[in-house]
Design a protein around this motif. Structure first.
Motif, mmCIF file in Angstrom:
data_model
loop_
_atom_site.group_PDB
_atom_site.id
_atom_site.type_symbol
_atom_site.label_atom_id
_atom_site.label_comp_id
_atom_site.label_asym_id
_atom_site.label_seq_id
_atom_site.Cartn_x
_atom_site.Cartn_y
_atom_site.Cartn_z
ATOM 1 N N LEU B 128 0.841 -1.199 0.000
ATOM 2 C CA LEU B 128 0.000 0.000 0.000
ATOM 3 C C LEU B 128 0.868 1.238 0.000
ATOM 4 O O LEU B 128 2.004 1.223 0.465
ATOM 5 N N ARG B 132 -2.394 4.842 2.573
ATOM 6 C CA ARG B 132 -3.205 3.619 2.590
ATOM 7 C C ARG B 132 -4.512 3.721 1.799
ATOM 8 O O ARG B 132 -5.505 3.126 2.155
ATOM 9 N N THR B 133 -4.505 4.542 0.736
ATOM 10 C CA THR B 133 -5.729 4.595 -0.064
ATOM 11 C C THR B 133 -5.646 3.710 -1.288
ATOM 12 O O THR B 133 -6.630 3.469 -1.956
ATOM 13 N N GLY B 134 -4.487 3.263 -1.615
ATOM 14 C CA GLY B 134 -4.366 2.421 -2.813
ATOM 15 C C GLY B 134 -2.998 1.793 -2.866
ATOM 16 O O GLY B 134 -2.246 1.799 -1.897
ATOM 17 N N LEU B 315 -16.295 -6.043 -16.422
ATOM 18 C CA LEU B 315 -16.658 -5.211 -15.275
ATOM 19 C C LEU B 315 -16.809 -3.758 -15.689
ATOM 20 O O LEU B 315 -17.737 -3.054 -15.273
ATOM 21 N N ASN B 319 -20.289 -1.740 -15.351
ATOM 22 C CA ASN B 319 -20.413 -0.570 -14.499
ATOM 23 C C ASN B 319 -20.797 0.656 -15.298
ATOM 24 O O ASN B 319 -21.590 1.479 -14.847
ATOM 25 N N ASP B 322 -24.425 0.164 -16.482
ATOM 26 C CA ASP B 322 -25.352 -0.307 -15.458
ATOM 27 C C ASP B 322 -26.145 -1.523 -15.909
ATOM 28 O O ASP B 322 -27.353 -1.606 -15.710
ATOM 29 N N LEU B 323 -25.466 -2.477 -16.515
ATOM 30 C CA LEU B 323 -26.137 -3.706 -16.934
ATOM 31 C C LEU B 323 -26.256 -4.628 -15.735
ATOM 32 O O LEU B 323 -25.556 -4.468 -14.747
ATOM 33 N N GLU B 324 -27.117 -5.625 -15.861
ATOM 34 C CA GLU B 324 -27.294 -6.552 -14.748
ATOM 35 C C GLU B 324 -26.038 -7.384 -14.556
ATOM 36 O O GLU B 324 -25.373 -7.753 -15.509
ATOM 37 N N GLU B 325 -25.742 -7.667 -13.291
ATOM 38 C CA GLU B 325 -24.557 -8.477 -12.982
ATOM 39 C C GLU B 325 -24.679 -9.836 -13.632
ATOM 40 O O GLU B 325 -25.697 -10.481 -13.540
#
Lengths: 226, 592
Positions: B128, B132-134, B315, B319, B322-325
């Motif tokens: 990290l 610690r954000t990424g 993915l 995202n 906004d399609l269905e998973e």
């Protein structure tokens, strides 16, 4: 009376619609990946889940500001998609038709992220608040790095092996020296009977067969090759 | 009276020593690369032809010389002809250069081995960053395995000029590596003979385990099909034949004097002809075996990366729109992409630069060799297996065994002439000489643990041994065939093993192998001349990848010195002997 109520209701709904829409001020987008997290145990996202979400956000706001004024009705959801993603905004119950500052909402969510995640059986990665970055827990580090311990073990074994071999080598050589000096003493005692000519006992020179003189054998490099 | 020469306990120790020396890291990390570059299964054709024409005859020649003369390289060539003492010295010099830098690889293997006892493996994910954000910035630009190699292991400088500080962790590992080598060579053949049982056989055990594991990995078949589909048009490429010849040549370790040293500890009646054939066949078989393992690992890694790439694209699209998973899968990706492009052209166009074209072929095509393959590609594949710690430990222990086995040969090549020399043997014991050699090499080797050390390592790896060895072996072959005389050599072999060598050996020694070496030599020289300035690959932390840079002047001078130091020994040795003889004759004449 009825008409007034209808008017008021439509005003409120209209106001709420204004407050909660994509990219509105102080609004946050949320994205859930339920199927990725739970696989076969995934639950469907319906109105009940939305109610739970509103309740959790209200809970977070209450805990953060520790004044019990935020109600579930203050949390507005909109634009729910199949992905499962939606926008939400928190209205201020004290002031009319205004939203709570985004920074406050962000701080409240951050403080209670764990509780919100576990309410939905999800994690930071599968329940994403798109503008709120989460602090990742650092990996557990032991006090001494593991590699130094293994290094130390191998180093000790190697050094022990070297010391052992050197010591046994020295001991063996001492024994050999002692033995050769003993045989020399023995030869000196027996010397009385054997005549020595130039360091070589005379008996060996009486051989009938040819005797290879060691001095010449090693020197064949001095002779030109045939 | 002369002290009797130490001998191997039995012929098996000798064979194991030769196998342990010849089967080294090159079999694991160079041959699969060559196979991939020059036509997959088709590369085996030039490989076997070169083995028969070049490998076996030259190996037999060196073993026979060592066994007959019963001396290290300097003494052996002096006995063939006094003018050839320079050849022996050149071999020792090249071996010295090799042992200087080769043990650094063992140090790296130790480093990775010690780090394999953690869960998760340190190269499995990025560390990290400060707040610690990424992920850490440099690691995010490349992959965790490359970051671990270039930053945590080497702490590499951006260029050769920026020498940087000594890395104490690497220095510790290097010291340990030299201590281990010292432990193995301390008592000469007595200790080496026992150690080679382990260093020769353990790598095969690990390779078998890896073969079984590799073949059962998901996607391994892709790699194997890719490797074994012969691309026969590559046979027309002269580089394929040259690479096959150089691979056989360097893989057997000819010209270093190690084989002469090992053979000098043989009984005079040892059948070195059979042993030469056995060792060269086992060496080549191991190369092919190792490349099967490597390619199944490649296939697994490529499939894994391809599937990760696909999931990332899926993915991203899910995202963004906004399609269905779960509605987007690898199968319908193409169709859905087309549909989305038609329906929302603007949004899709914005997304376009982030959508990578995932291709399995492209992943398989990334051919890597050398330390990159051993420490980056393999560790990347290992981290994705189940129980990665076990496979990691096994793999790096195998690398260590291969490296130590080759180091035993290298140090034998240096120590045997030293202990043969009466001057040194009378003043210092064997243990002290070995200790001194290890100590000097360790101190000089600390250069390679500096931040720019890997660049110096590459210089030594590419230039210290290549040209010099070709010249040395050429002179050796010509010396035995034409100076010593092939008839005399035949008679010597007849005395030793009981039968004269067949016409095949004589033809190869007298004509085929020297011609081949001369053509290799010419090729190398013309290649150096044509490429002009020599360049190297430097790691750019800002971009997260390797960039090409030119060598500075002093680095080129070092390269020149390396090549000159060993090749000049041959003519210098001949000139010195000539001068000494003239002086002696001059002194003797007035007396007579």
């Amino acid at each position: 009376m009825l008409r007034f109520l209808l008017l008021a209701f439509s005003v409120v709904v209209f106001a709420h619609a204004e407050l909660c829409k994509p990219d509105a001020q102080n609004a946050f987008k949320v994205r859930l990946s339920i199927k990725t997290a739970l696989g076969d145990n995934a639950y469907a996202w319906d109105a009940n889940e939305e109610y739970l979400f509103k309740a959790m956000v209200a809970f977070a706001m209450r805990r953060y500001s520790s004044k019990s004024t935020t109600q579930i009705s203050n949390v507005l959801l909109c634009n729910v998609t199949d992905r499962v993603s939606f926008w939400f905004v928190v209205t201020d119950s004290a002031k009319n038709v205004t939203t709570v500052a985004g920074s406050e909402v962000e701080a409240a969510i951050r403080m209670n992220r764990n509780r919100i995640n576990s309410a939905f059986l999800l994690s930071d990665k599968t329940l994403q608040f798109l503008k709120i970055s989460s602090t990742i827990a650092p990996p557990v580090e032991p006090s001494t790095p593991v590699w130094l311990i293994v290094f130390g073990v191998v180093l000790c074994l190697t050094v022990a092996g070297i010391v052992f071999l050197i010591v046994t080598g020295i001991q063996r050589r001492k024994k050999q020296n002692k033995e050769s000096s003993e045989t020399e003493d023995l030869e000196e005692k027996c010397e009385v009977t054997v005549t020595i000519e130039n360091g070589i006992p005379c008996e060996t020179l009486d051989l009938k067969a040819g005797h290879i003189n060691g001095v010449y054998a090693a020197d064949d490099e001095r002779f030109a090759s045939l | 009276m002369e002290k009797s020469r130490p001998l191997w306990d039995n012929p098996l120790q000798f064979v194991f020593a030769c196998i342990s020396y010849a089967v080294g890291l090159g079999n694991v990390w160079r041959f699969p690369y060559l196979c991939q570059m020059y036509g997959g299964g088709g590369f085996l054709i030039p490989y076997f032809i070169m083995l028969v024409v070049e490998g076996m005859p030259l190996l037999y020649l060196e073993l026979a010389v060592g066994q007959r003369m019963r001396r290290g390289s300097i003494g052996a060539w002096k006995m063939i002809s006094p003018y050839l003492c320079g050849v022996g010295v050149a071999s020792v010099v090249v071996s010295f250069f090799l042992s200087m830098y080769y043990n650094v690889i063992n140090a790296w293997a130790f480093w990775y081995l010690f780090h394999s006892f953690q869960d998760p493996l340190p190269w499995a994910s990025c560390p990290l960053n400060g707040n610690r954000t990424g992920d850490e910035a440099e690691c995010a630009r490349t992959s965790p395995t490359q970051y671990f190699w270039y930053r945590r292991t080497l702490n590499i400088a951006p260029s050769l000029e920026a020498a940087g500080a000594l890395q104490w962790e690497q220095a510790l590992c290097l010291t340990l590596a030299w201590l281990l080598v010292y432990l193995c060579i301390l008592r000469g053949t007595e200790s080496t003979g026992k150690v080679v049982y382990v260093t020769a056989s353990l790598p095969y055990c690990v390779l078998i385990i890896y073969l079984i594991r590799g073949l059962t990995l998901h996607g391994a078949v892709n790699g194997l099909i890719y490797m074994f589909t012969p691309k026969l048009e590559q046979l027309a490429n002269p580089k394929a034949w040259i690479s096959a010849a150089t691979q056989i040549f360097f893989s057997l370790g000819l010209g270093f004097g190690s084989l002469i040293a090992f053979a000098s500890y043989n009984e005079p009646s040892n059948n070195c002809e059979r042993h030469a054939v056995v060792v060269s066949l086992i060496n080549s078989a191991t190369s092919i075996f190792a490349s099967i393992v490597t390619f199944s690992i490649y296939g697994f890694k490529a499939t894994f990366n391809y599937e990760s790439c696909m999931s990332k694209v899926i993915l991203l699209l899910t995202n963004a729109f906004d399609l269905e998973e779960g509605s987007l899968t690898a199968d319908n990706l193409g169709a859905v992409q087309g549909h989305l492009q038609a329906a929302h052209p603007q949004r899709y166009a914005e997304l376009q630069p982030q959508l990578k074209n995932c291709s399995l072929e492209a992943e398989l095509d990334t051919a890597v060799q050398g330390t990159g393959l051993a420490f980056i590609v393999y560790s990347e594949a290992i981290k994705n297996m189940e129980v990665p710690q076990l496979y990691s430990v096994l793999y790096f222990v195998m690398l260590l065994m291969l490296g130590i086995g080759s180091m035993l040969g290298n140090t034998a090549a240096i120590l045997t002439p030293l202990t043969d020399s009466k001057f040194i043997a009378s003043h210092l014991s064997k243990e002290v000489v070995s200790g001194l050699v290890c100590f000097i090499n360790c101190i000089i080797g600390l250069i390679f643990t500096m931040e720019a050390g890997n660049y110096w390592f590459d210089i030594f790896n590419d230039y210290a041994a290549t040209l010099s060895l070709l010249l040395i072996v050429l002179v050796e072959t010509i010396a035995v065939c034409y100076v010593y005389g092939i008839r005399r050599f035949e008679k010597d072999l007849h005395t030793m093993i009981g039968h004269k060598p067949s016409w095949y050996w004589k033809v190869m020694w007298a004509f085929a192998s020297p011609l081949l070496i001369i053509s290799l030599f010419i090729f190398y020289i013309t290649d150096y001349i044509l490429t002009g300035t020599l360049q190297y690959q430097a790691w750019d932390a800002a971009q997260g990848q390797l960039v090409t840079k030119d060598y500075p002047g002093y680095a080129l001078a070092v390269i020149g010195l390396l090549v000159a130091a060993s090749t000049m020994c041959i003519p210098l040795g001949a000139l010195l002997t000539l001068a000494r003889r003239r002086l002696r004759r001059g002194r003797a004449r007035p007396v007579a």
